[in-house]
Write an enzyme that holds these catalytic residues in place. Structure first.
Site, PDB file in Angstrom:
ATOM      1  N   ASP A  64      14.390   4.759   5.235  1.00 41.65           N
ATOM      2  CA  ASP A  64      15.220   3.664   4.743  1.00 41.65           C
ATOM      3  C   ASP A  64      14.791   3.331   3.320  1.00 41.65           C
ATOM      4  OD1 ASP A  64      12.810   2.353   5.410  1.00 41.65           O
ATOM      5  OD2 ASP A  64      13.848   0.495   5.914  1.00 41.65           O
ATOM      6  N   TYR A  66      13.391   1.772  -0.247  1.00 38.82           N
ATOM      7  CA  TYR A  66      12.260   0.944  -0.666  1.00 38.82           C
ATOM      8  C   TYR A  66      12.680  -0.522  -0.600  1.00 38.82           C
ATOM      9  CZ  TYR A  66      10.246   5.214  -2.762  1.00 38.82           C
ATOM     10  OH  TYR A  66       9.721   6.467  -2.991  1.00 38.82           O
ATOM     11  N   PHE A  77      13.325   8.289  -1.878  1.00 42.80           N
ATOM     12  CA  PHE A  77      12.098   8.531  -2.636  1.00 42.80           C
ATOM     13  C   PHE A  77      12.210   8.211  -4.127  1.00 42.80           C
ATOM     14  CE2 PHE A  77      11.533  11.448   1.038  1.00 42.80           C
ATOM     15  CZ  PHE A  77      10.364  10.894   1.549  1.00 42.80           C
ATOM     16  N   HIS A 186       5.011  13.595   6.646  1.00 42.17           N
ATOM     17  CA  HIS A 186       5.563  12.738   5.597  1.00 42.17           C
ATOM     18  C   HIS A 186       4.600  12.691   4.402  1.00 42.17           C
ATOM     19  CE1 HIS A 186       7.154   9.101   3.658  1.00 42.17           C
ATOM     20  NE2 HIS A 186       8.273   9.351   4.326  1.00 42.17           N
TER      21      HIS A 186
END
Length: 227
Positions: A64, A66, A77, A186
């Site tokens: 989801d 930031y 990202f 991740h």
């Protein structure tokens, strides 16, 4: 909320007529009216706007947006040029450096990837300020699953980069043998050392694209900051 247009609108138009989407839209409009929500409403669909369906060569799935001020811009990202580079992206840049020799840039704006055919898709497209995962379960997952199914059905090679468990849970939807699926932990500081570092996903992606007669991605993000 800037509407979808072009190829993605054609591919996903049926979703807008589903009961879940009507409920999702109503919820989102209420959230933007009454709370601080990221990204800005006209940037919710940025990933789709910047990477038309026919141009998608690579898909990076995030979770989801930031949730701190000024960060989210509708691309997983990625952050604006004058925003501090978040820890996960710092680690992505480190892997890029180790894998392909890219220098570490001074900003976290990944738009140049999006314009080269890298779909930077979060599975949830909005979030309340300072509350990670606060819009999980309100309907976005159903919408982005539909987008993933559209991508899976494309009759051309696409690379899917699945980093972390939430992204890897989408693997069962990807059964087209033309595609390449690469999995790794991740890139967050909590898990990057468990195998994200050294995964070489960027060079492996470009090798696959070349093998299939496609232009490789120039993964180098240029320095942008002034002074």
């Amino acid at each position: 909320m800037a509407p979808l247009s072009g190829e993605w609108l054609d591919a996903l138009k049926d979703e807008f007529h589903q009961p879940y989407y009507a409920k999702l839209y109503k919820t989102i409009m209420q959230e933007y009216r009454t709370r601080k929500i990221f990204p800005p409403a006209d940037e919710i669909f940025n990933a789709f706007h910047l990477t038309p369906l026919s141009q998608v060569k690579v898909v990076i799935l995030g979770q989801d947006p930031y949730h701190n001020d000024g960060q989210a811009q509708g691309l997983c990202f990625s952050v604006g040029e004058n925003v501090e580079i978040p820890p996960s992206l710092v680690n992505i840049y480190q892997e890029l450096h180790d894998d392909l020799g890219c220098y570490i840039p001074d900003n976290g704006n990944l738009e140049t990837w999006a314009r080269q055919g890298v779909l930077l898709l979060n599975t949830v497209l909005t979030v309340r300020a300072h509350q990670a995962n606060s819009h999980r379960g309100i309907g976005w997952e159903q919408f982005t699953d539909a987008a993933i199914r559209v991508l899976n059905g494309q009759d051309r090679p696409i690379v899917f980069l699945l980093w972390g468990r939430p992204a890897q849970m989408k693997k069962s939807m990807l059964d087209n043998p033309r595609h390449l699926i690469l999995e790794a932990p991740h890139p967050s500081p909590l898990s990057a050392y468990r195998g994200f570092f050294g995964c070489r996903h960027f060079s492996r992606t470009n090798d696959f694209l070349r093998e299939n007669g496609l232009e490789p991605v120039d993964w180098q993000i240029e320095n942008r900051r002034q002074g």
